[in-house]
Write a protein that holds these residues in place. Sequence first.
Motif, PDB file in Angstrom:
ATOM      1  N   ALA A 149      12.156   5.918   1.557  1.00 25.66           N
ATOM      2  CA  ALA A 149      11.961   6.607   2.831  1.00 25.66           C
ATOM      3  C   ALA A 149      10.768   7.559   2.767  1.00 25.66           C
ATOM      4  O   ALA A 149       9.909   7.583   3.647  1.00 25.66           O
ATOM      5  N   ALA A 150      10.704   8.344   1.691  1.00 28.60           N
ATOM      6  CA  ALA A 150       9.653   9.349   1.576  1.00 28.60           C
ATOM      7  C   ALA A 150       8.276   8.695   1.441  1.00 28.60           C
ATOM      8  O   ALA A 150       7.294   9.164   2.003  1.00 28.60           O
ATOM      9  N   GLU A 151       8.238   7.571   0.699  1.00 24.35           N
ATOM     10  CA  GLU A 151       6.972   6.841   0.564  1.00 24.35           C
ATOM     11  C   GLU A 151       6.491   6.344   1.921  1.00 24.35           C
ATOM     12  O   GLU A 151       5.313   6.414   2.257  1.00 24.35           O
ATOM     13  N   PHE A 152       7.441   5.848   2.727  1.00 23.92           N
ATOM     14  CA  PHE A 152       7.132   5.337   4.052  1.00 23.92           C
ATOM     15  C   PHE A 152       6.590   6.465   4.946  1.00 23.92           C
ATOM     16  O   PHE A 152       5.613   6.292   5.672  1.00 23.92           O
ATOM     17  N   ALA A 197       0.827  -1.204   0.000  1.00 27.42           N
ATOM     18  CA  ALA A 197       0.000   0.000   0.000  1.00 27.42           C
ATOM     19  C   ALA A 197       0.862   1.253   0.000  1.00 27.42           C
ATOM     20  O   ALA A 197       0.485   2.283  -0.548  1.00 27.42           O
ATOM     21  N   ALA A 198       2.052   1.172   0.613  1.00 26.99           N
ATOM     22  CA  ALA A 198       2.903   2.360   0.735  1.00 26.99           C
ATOM     23  C   ALA A 198       3.690   2.644  -0.539  1.00 26.99           C
ATOM     24  O   ALA A 198       4.177   3.753  -0.735  1.00 26.99           O
ATOM     25  N   ASP A 199       3.793   1.647  -1.417  1.00 31.67           N
ATOM     26  CA  ASP A 199       4.645   1.774  -2.604  1.00 31.67           C
ATOM     27  C   ASP A 199       3.999   2.679  -3.647  1.00 31.67           C
ATOM     28  O   ASP A 199       3.381   2.234  -4.604  1.00 31.67           O
ATOM     29  N   LEU A 200       4.223   3.971  -3.480  1.00 34.10           N
ATOM     30  CA  LEU A 200       3.527   4.998  -4.250  1.00 34.10           C
ATOM     31  C   LEU A 200       3.878   4.947  -5.743  1.00 34.10           C
ATOM     32  O   LEU A 200       3.014   5.115  -6.586  1.00 34.10           O
ATOM     33  N   ASP A 201       5.174   4.748  -6.071  1.00 30.49           N
ATOM     34  CA  ASP A 201       5.576   4.778  -7.485  1.00 30.49           C
ATOM     35  C   ASP A 201       5.643   3.376  -8.091  1.00 30.49           C
ATOM     36  O   ASP A 201       6.137   3.196  -9.187  1.00 30.49           O
ATOM     37  N   ASP A 202       5.155   2.379  -7.334  1.00 28.59           N
ATOM     38  CA  ASP A 202       4.969   1.034  -7.862  1.00 28.59           C
ATOM     39  C   ASP A 202       6.259   0.410  -8.380  1.00 28.59           C
ATOM     40  O   ASP A 202       6.249  -0.301  -9.372  1.00 28.59           O
ATOM     41  N   ASP A 203       7.400   0.672  -7.711  1.00 29.83           N
ATOM     42  CA  ASP A 203       8.661   0.094  -8.179  1.00 29.83           C
ATOM     43  C   ASP A 203       9.052  -1.151  -7.378  1.00 29.83           C
ATOM     44  O   ASP A 203      10.167  -1.638  -7.481  1.00 29.83           O
TER      45      ASP A 203
END
Lengths: 343, 343
Positions: B295-298, B284-290
């Motif tokens: 750190a920033a996504e977390f 769910a936290a993986d914003l850019d789907d890589d």
Amino acid sequence: MRPSLRPGLRDPSAQINARNGHGPKSRIYRRTRSAPLANYGAVEAKCVAAVQQRSQSIMHLSFVKVAIFLTVYLGVGTMCFYFVRHQLEGDKTKAVLDAVYFCVVTMTTLGYGDLVPNSTLAKLLACAFVFTGMALVALILSKAADYLVERQEMFLTKALHQKCGPIEVHKEVEPKSVRYKCVTVFILLLVLMASGTIFLATVEKFDFVDAFYCVCCTITSLGYGDKSFSTEAGRVFAVFWILASTTCLAQFFLYIAELNTQHRQKALVNLVLTREVTKVDLEAADLDDDGVVGAAEFVIYKLKEMGKINQEDVRLVMKEFEALDVDQSGTLSIKDVTLAQSS
Amino acid sequence: MRPSLRPGLRDPSAQINARNGHGPKSRIYRRTRSAPLANYGAVEAKCVAAVQQRSQSIMHLSFVKVAIFLTVYLGVGTMCFYFVRHQLEGDKTKAVLDAVYFCVVTMTTLGYGDLVPNSTLAKLLACAFVFTGMALVALILSKAADYLVERQEMFLTKALHQKCGPIEVHKEVEPKSVRYKCVTVFILLLVLMASGTIFLATVEKFDFVDAFYCVCCTITSLGYGDKSFSTEAGRVFAVFWILASTTCLAQFFLYIAELNTQHRQKALVNLVLTREVTKVDLEAADLDDDGVVGAAEFVIYKLKEMGKINQEDVRLVMKEFEALDVDQSGTLSIKDVTLAQSS
């Protein structure tokens, strides 16, 4: 190539934005989960239902708490003022009714003065009850603000114990707009004012201007006391009507203030999003110091600029991130988390 | 290897955290700029000074605004009630003084009832003034909340026009703790209560209990009216003392409420930071789907869990990010920004 945790799921709303806003894009960002996922299906549906139920029960709990406080307060107050009833002077009806009425007139800081304490004990009792009454009214009014924190807490506690996963925490419940709440409370206020005026004109036999004047003096908790409820029926009505109308007016003012703050915040968000990004901004936003600014870094930087989060918030979470990132790669994977939790 | 925008500058406080908290680390995250940088030196020092000055002037501006509103309100009120002075009945002293006193007693919803309107015009005037007075008091009390939004706006406007760079916006002014403000206001309240009691005992010749009782009735805006200011000197004192003490008590209750909310929010932050991170969280936290969580996504994921930001906030900023990321690399560099702004 990096391993994908899950087959890429692209957010249709992001696609629409990309298409309408800024020409064709090949790379589209997913939103952090906030819509149900097909592969969680049944479990998630159950969670969402549980959350909605829980949300209602918190709301319910808040109201129950307020009702209990209010009942205890009025109960104790009525008993106290009943025992010192001979130390109150003014227009009297039935002893118990007068005690409840005096208690309500005091806790709402209305203070008509149609009943006043005339002994030291009664005066000090009145002082004690007006302070605790104010605190109680503040408590009732702050319930709305507290409710949000409470809901978030409940979601988390649930996620911790029932292993429903994090989806429900990030699921958004569309809040009723402030403007809508403002209008609702205003209509309720008008209804209360009209019913009060009609009641005073018919039961207390005031002429129309005096009835309206007494209503205004009451809902604002002004209470000059030249016009007040002096009949038995009037005081029974007053106990409920005063509590409802003073709370309603205070709530109306709170919503107006909220509306005002919201407008200003929207303007601030626009300002942040339209200003030109400079080299200095990019340097400052580069959280992991890799020379470029990722999407998430950019989001954090801009949200700080909007005043929504501050450095301390970011620092606390970064500390946890560093503890979890066992292999110090700068990114978290399942391996990291498993390692960190087993050690 | 990626190009670095600037020689890596490591934050000493992060180093200390890493050392004390979780063993030695080779990779340490920089904080987003919040401390002055050596290589900006003079320019930044000038900016910081300008910001501090600006911050004071906003504070000043807020107070000036409130003072102007209050003066206009009291001026108009005094004039109105002076003209209808023969339609007020009760204990009278000097005409103008009584008009100011009546105006203050009405706007604070104190309503002693020692002076009451006895004509339709005077009654409607009192109604109008109590509503506008309540709105004015709400305005004064909401200034503190508004002040934060206002400061952020000013910083930004300045950054836009003076090209001071973004540092000042992200510069943190250590706010005075709520507990400290709470204690200060409480002491001020005690001083006001003591001075009021002494004044009433000496000038209005009340005995001690009555003086204390009248003070309590006044600062809570209860105002039964059996004890009030009836001498000329008393009413002059009352005009200032009533405004100060009622505002002070209201502010005290506001701080108590804030303190309570802060405690609950801290507990919530602890809950979020101590709960175990799962596979579902990482997805769910993986914003850019890589496939991995930066750190920033977390940070964004956890701040959403704490309820500090919501999906809408993130969506708006992401939209701007996509518009700026011209080469669609998923990261912003100087090249992207220059290209985006020239087109």
